[in-house]
Design an enzyme around this catalytic site. Structure first.
Site, PDB file in Angstrom:
ATOM      1  N   SER A 138       0.837  -1.207   0.000  1.00  0.00           N
ATOM      2  CA  SER A 138       0.000   0.000   0.000  1.00  0.00           C
ATOM      3  C   SER A 138       0.870   1.255   0.000  1.00  0.00           C
ATOM      4  O   SER A 138       2.029   1.217   0.448  1.00  0.00           O
ATOM      5  CB  SER A 138      -0.864   0.019   1.268  1.00  0.00           C
ATOM      6  N   TYR A 151      -2.124  -0.659  10.634  1.00  0.00           N
ATOM      7  CA  TYR A 151      -2.341  -1.068   9.239  1.00  0.00           C
ATOM      8  C   TYR A 151      -1.115  -0.707   8.392  1.00  0.00           C
ATOM      9  O   TYR A 151      -0.585  -1.540   7.656  1.00  0.00           O
ATOM     10  CB  TYR A 151      -3.590  -0.375   8.678  1.00  0.00           C
TER      11      TYR A 151
HETATM   12  N1  LIG Z   1      -8.749  -0.285  -0.938  1.00  0.00           N
HETATM   13  C1  LIG Z   1      -7.673   0.466  -0.787  1.00  0.00           C
HETATM   14  O1  LIG Z   1      -7.761   1.724  -0.732  1.00  0.00           O
HETATM   15  C2  LIG Z   1      -6.315  -0.169  -0.727  1.00  0.00           C
HETATM   16  C3  LIG Z   1      -5.187   0.654  -0.875  1.00  0.00           C
HETATM   17  C4  LIG Z   1      -3.921   0.092  -0.795  1.00  0.00           C
HETATM   18  C5  LIG Z   1      -3.780  -1.259  -0.581  1.00  0.00           C
HETATM   19  N2  LIG Z   1      -4.884  -2.053  -0.421  1.00  0.00           N
HETATM   20  C6  LIG Z   1      -4.671  -3.483  -0.164  1.00  0.00           C
HETATM   21  O2  LIG Z   1      -5.300  -4.235  -1.174  1.00  0.00           O
HETATM   22  C7  LIG Z   1      -5.645  -5.514  -0.661  1.00  0.00           C
HETATM   23  C8  LIG Z   1      -7.080  -5.826  -1.048  1.00  0.00           C
HETATM   24  O3  LIG Z   1      -7.918  -4.874  -0.419  1.00  0.00           O
HETATM   25  P1  LIG Z   1      -9.305  -4.395  -1.023  1.00  0.00           P
HETATM   26  O4  LIG Z   1      -9.321  -2.938  -0.899  1.00  0.00           O
HETATM   27  O5  LIG Z   1      -9.578  -5.027  -2.326  1.00  0.00           O
HETATM   28  O6  LIG Z   1     -10.279  -4.972   0.132  1.00  0.00           O
HETATM   29  P2  LIG Z   1     -11.741  -5.636   0.091  1.00  0.00           P
HETATM   30  O7  LIG Z   1     -12.553  -5.082  -1.010  1.00  0.00           O
HETATM   31  O8  LIG Z   1     -12.214  -5.516   1.484  1.00  0.00           O
HETATM   32  O9  LIG Z   1     -11.412  -7.184  -0.230  1.00  0.00           O
HETATM   33  C9  LIG Z   1     -10.674  -7.944   0.676  1.00  0.00           C
HETATM   34  C10 LIG Z   1     -10.661  -9.390   0.232  1.00  0.00           C
HETATM   35  O10 LIG Z   1      -9.791 -10.116   1.105  1.00  0.00           O
HETATM   36  C11 LIG Z   1     -10.494 -11.253   1.627  1.00  0.00           C
HETATM   37  N3  LIG Z   1      -9.942 -11.537   2.948  1.00  0.00           N
HETATM   38  C12 LIG Z   1      -9.933 -10.736   4.042  1.00  0.00           C
HETATM   39  N4  LIG Z   1      -9.364 -11.377   5.070  1.00  0.00           N
HETATM   40  C13 LIG Z   1      -8.978 -12.593   4.605  1.00  0.00           C
HETATM   41  C14 LIG Z   1      -8.345 -13.714   5.191  1.00  0.00           C
HETATM   42  N5  LIG Z   1      -7.999 -13.717   6.496  1.00  0.00           N
HETATM   43  N6  LIG Z   1      -8.096 -14.806   4.429  1.00  0.00           N
HETATM   44  C15 LIG Z   1      -8.453 -14.826   3.130  1.00  0.00           C
HETATM   45  N7  LIG Z   1      -9.052 -13.788   2.516  1.00  0.00           N
HETATM   46  C16 LIG Z   1      -9.325 -12.700   3.257  1.00  0.00           C
HETATM   47  C17 LIG Z   1     -11.950 -10.824   1.627  1.00  0.00           C
HETATM   48  O11 LIG Z   1     -12.853 -11.921   1.603  1.00  0.00           O
HETATM   49  P3  LIG Z   1     -13.350 -12.651   2.971  1.00  0.00           P
HETATM   50  O12 LIG Z   1     -13.737 -11.562   3.922  1.00  0.00           O
HETATM   51  O13 LIG Z   1     -14.457 -13.545   2.554  1.00  0.00           O
HETATM   52  O14 LIG Z   1     -12.187 -13.439   3.477  1.00  0.00           O
HETATM   53  C18 LIG Z   1     -12.019 -10.073   0.311  1.00  0.00           C
HETATM   54  O15 LIG Z   1     -12.131 -10.976  -0.762  1.00  0.00           O
HETATM   55  C19 LIG Z   1      -5.389  -5.463   0.852  1.00  0.00           C
HETATM   56  O16 LIG Z   1      -4.164  -6.109   1.137  1.00  0.00           O
HETATM   57  C20 LIG Z   1      -5.283  -3.976   1.138  1.00  0.00           C
HETATM   58  O17 LIG Z   1      -4.444  -3.706   2.238  1.00  0.00           O
HETATM   59  C21 LIG Z   1      -6.142  -1.546  -0.508  1.00  0.00           C
END
Ligand SMILES: NC(=O)c1ccc[n+]([C@@H]2O[C@H](COP(=O)([O-])OP(=O)(O)OC[C@H]3O[C@@H](n4cnc5c(N)ncnc54)[C@H](OP(=O)(O)O)[C@@H]3O)[C@@H](O)[C@H]2O)c1
Length: 262
Positions: A138, A151
């Site tokens: 991130s 985080y």
């Molecule tokens: N959104 C942002 O602004 C942003 C920015 C920078 C980086 N990121 C990073 O991008 C990645 C994806 O985030 P996102 O924004 O796409 O989030 P999201 O829309 O909340 O999706 C998260 C996904 O991870 C799964 N997950 C969560 N905990 C898990 C676990 N313990 N084991 C297996 N799967 C798990 C969730 O499904 P289940 O709950 O069913 O497990 C879901 O499919 C993360 O690492 C986040 O830190 C996001």
């Protein structure tokens, strides 16, 4: 490594946001994609929707379950070309108000979960002398933002781990890219949207498809670090000139991004 028909990939966090967009992008190029997330119903529904997809319901914080998911995929798909370690979650609050179990959950899922996935997938790649790993870190790895102390630390841990591992893998045929998205319109903060800090509300947000395309590009060109959007790279200046970055962020995101001046 070009992704195409015959490629095999596992994406964790595959049912929402960046993971879902990445799974779709890879499947759209003809890859067989293994889908990891905890909610079995959502994993199976997405596997129905995507051609050649394999449902791998698992919690990445559980090393045995993660190992089983990866092994199950290799049995079905024959091999593993690409592992996208993307699963993650966020709890946003001042550190003094963050419940210890929520802090620990972020460490377990975001950082230890990354290690679990790589421990499960990397030996298969090393045996074949071919493979690519993507770690979704991130922008928060580059500069700590108020209310995201833990985080951001998990994301910085991923980044530092990835840097070292990429060097360790030199000459093995296996490589690794780190992807650092800025704010993305996903479900990451859906459970806490009403209490997000002002600096987060004011920021530019991109769609998850843009991150998915950056991931595919990183694999195709063996990129070391990818910033999406490119402006995220500016946060890297924080290690050289933190006061200047504070001033810039206060200008762009408001005082809550850098309340302390020195
Ligand atoms: N959104 C942002 O602004 C942003 C920015 C920078 C980086 N990121 C990073 O991008 C990645 C994806 O985030 P996102 O924004 O796409 O989030 P999201 O829309 O909340 O999706 C998260 C996904 O991870 C799964 N997950 C969560 N905990 C898990 C676990 N313990 N084991 C297996 N799967 C798990 C969730 O499904 P289940 O709950 O069913 O497990 C879901 O499919 C993360 O690492 C986040 O830190 C996001």
């Amino acid at each position: 490594m070009e992704i195409g028909p015959g490629s095999t990939a596992i994406v964790s966090g595959a049912t929402h946001g960046i993971g879902r967009a990445t799974a779709r992008a890879l499947a759209g190029r003809g890859a067989a994609v293994g889908l990891i997330a905890r909610n079995r119903g959502e994993v199976e529904a997405l596997a129905e929707e995507l051609p050649r997809a394999v449902a791998l319901p698992a919690d990445v914080a559980d090393p045995a379950a993660t190992q089983e998911a990866v092994e199950g995929f290799v049995v079905k798909a024959g091999q593993l070309d690409l592992l996208v370690a993307n699963a993650g979650l966020a709890h946003t609050a001042p550190f003094t108000e963050l419940e210890p179990d929520k802090a620990e959950e972020m460490v377990q899922v975001n950082f230890i979960g990354t290690l679990n996935q790589i421990r499960a997938g990397l030996p298969r790649m090393l045996d074949r002398g071919r493979g690519h790993i993507v770690i979704v870190s991130s922008a928060a790895a580059l500069r700590g933002f108020p209310w995201t102390a833990v985080y951001g630390a998990t994301k910085a841990a991923q980044k530092t781990f990835a840097e070292a591992l990429r060097h360790e893998l030199s000459g093995t045929g296996v490589s690794l890219s780190t992807v650092m998205p800025g704010s993305v319109t996903t479900d990451l903060h859906s459970h806490e949207r009403g209490r997000m800090p002002d600096w987060w509300r004011r920021g530019e947000k991109i769609g998850p498809e843009q991150v998915a395309e950056a991931i595919v590009d990183a694999v195709a060109h063996d990129r070391r670090e990818v910033h999406v959007p490119k402006s995220v790279r500016l946060l890297g200046l924080n290690s050289l000139a933190p006061a200047a970055v504070d001033r810039l962020l206060a200008l762009l995101r408001g005082g809550s991004a850098a309340p302390r001046r020195y």
